[in-house]
Enzyme design. Structure first.
Site, PDB file in Angstrom:
ATOM      1  N   GLY A  95      -4.060  -1.158  -9.562  1.00  0.00           N
ATOM      2  CA  GLY A  95      -3.027  -0.403  -8.863  1.00  0.00           C
ATOM      3  C   GLY A  95      -1.787  -1.236  -8.648  1.00  0.00           C
ATOM      4  CE  LYS A 135      -3.623   6.847   9.023  1.00  0.00           C
ATOM      5  NZ  LYS A 135      -3.208   5.509   8.563  1.00  0.00           N
TER       6      LYS A 135
END
Ligand code: NAI
Length: 352
Positions: free
Chosen positions: A178, A80
């Site tokens: 969401g 990442k």
């Protein structure tokens, strides 16, 4: 700032701190584990309050990618990158190129892509100076969110079968928190299967859209976690299952796309005690990385092949649920143990 004794440090193979004077780039790239293949993981740009916060995030996220790719059966490891800054103010072509050059210097040990705060157009710019970028706007695999949503749908089916003994989602109530890229897409897929939807989004226009298109019932953001339902699908933020929400949950299954749904591992233990079946986030939300990894297939990206590969999500979840039931253990711990077993077996095979 300690690294090797950092609470989130987990034997990470490489951690690179990048600084580029001219563009103002300040970034950290972490390669957690490359046993299964080159590290893969997006580039997040975020106005971190401190360098320590950015470091903790990149260590945690890269480790999560190792577990995600292992459980998804991909020949990739976990990595990442985080860029420290406000994407609306601090992002520039020069910064993205400086980041791209750093990725290129890792010589294929790390593949990057978009994440929170970056977009396919940014990957086009970084991709001008490195081969190791996935998810470009042209010639890439496109928005991963519909694939993530499809993977979550498969996971919901498996969880409902396991926990409720029901083969169809017809008439099952699903609360979706969401309605962004993944959540709205998931709501559409659930509606097609005849599920009853309860939805919440901070943006009322999104909730209204779900009400109009899918007949969803709209509740507010605080209520969604305590709505009586069969399935709660968190598709917004991480950390939703915490000391405050845990006692208020009224669902049988938690299965959604959000990363890091458990505020801490003990909250997963709490779900287990309450007999709420939790689909570990990194297993159920792997559709996006499965999709993007297909770009590196020798014959090039093909959506049908990526769709086929999503099946692994259902298979792995079924395995997690079965093992967890047999041993009466929380699913998040069983999934972590399975991911570690996959890595250990690969290390043994490599050493032999
Ligand atoms: P997004 O940013 O498009 O959507 C998030 C939505 O949640 C927005 O509409 C926002 O208004 C809403 N929201 C934020 N806080 C909320 C709250 N407290 N209550 C109700 N609604 C709230 O993000 P996206 O791409 O849909 O991703 C959703 C989650 O899934 C994130 O946690 C992401 O890390 C994770 N994920 C996404 C993948 C993808 O392919 N996009 C892949 C794997 C994980």
């Amino acid at each position: 700032m300690d690294l090797f004794s950092h609470a989130e440090f987990d034997g990470h193979e490489e951690v690179h701190f990048l600084h580029h004077r001219e563009s103002g780039l300040r970034a950290i790239v972490a390669l957690h584990d490359t046993t299964l293949g080159p590290a893969i993981g997006g580039c997040r740009m975020w106005p971190y309050a401190s360098d320590a916060e950015a470091l903790a995030d990149v260590l945690r996220l890269s480790r999560g990618m190792t577990y995600k790719t292992a459980m998804a059966g991909l020949a990739f490891g976990g990595g990442k990158s985080v860029v420290i800054g406000d994407p609306r103010r601090d992002k520039s072509p020069a910064l993205l190129r400086a980041f791209g050059r750093a990725v290129e210097s890792l010589a294929g040990r790390y593949y990057t892509g978009e994440d929170v705060g970056t977009a396919p157009a940014d990957m086009d710019i970084a991709g001008g100076v490195t081969r190791y970028v996935l998810g470009r706007s042209e010639g890439g695999s496109g928005d991963p969110s519909p694939m993530t949503a499809r993977g979550v749908l498969l996971g919901i089916r498996v969880a409902v079968r396991h926990r409720l003994g029901r083969d169809r989602l017809q008439g099952i109530t699903v609360a979706v928190q969401g309605l962004g890229h993944v959540g709205m897409s998931l709501a559409g897929l659930l509606a097609e299967e005849g599920a009853r939807l309860v939805v919440a989004d901070l943006d009322p226009a999104r909730s209204e859209e779900a009400a109009r298109r899918f007949g969803a019932r709209v509740v507010d953001g605080t209520e969604i976690l305590s709505v009586p339902c069969e399935v709660l699908a968190p598709c917004a933020l991480g950390g939703v299952i915490d000391d405050h929400s845990l006692p208020r949950l009224r669902c049988a299954v938690i299965a959604g796309a959000a990363n890091n749904q458990l505020a801490a591992p003990r909250h997963g233990d709490g779900l287990h005690e309450r007999r709420i079946l939790y689909a570990p986030d990194y297993v159920i939300n792997a559709g996006g990385v499965i999709n993007i990894a297909e770009e590196l297939h020798p014959e090039g990206y093909r959506r049908e092949r990526a769709l086929d590969r999503l099946g692994v999500i259902g298979e792995r979840l079924a395995e997690v649920f079965t093992r967890a039931a047999r041993r009466d253990e929380p699913t998040h711990r069983v999934a972590d143990a399975m991911a570690r077993e996959i890595l250990a077996a690969a290390r043994r095979a490599r050493a032999a």
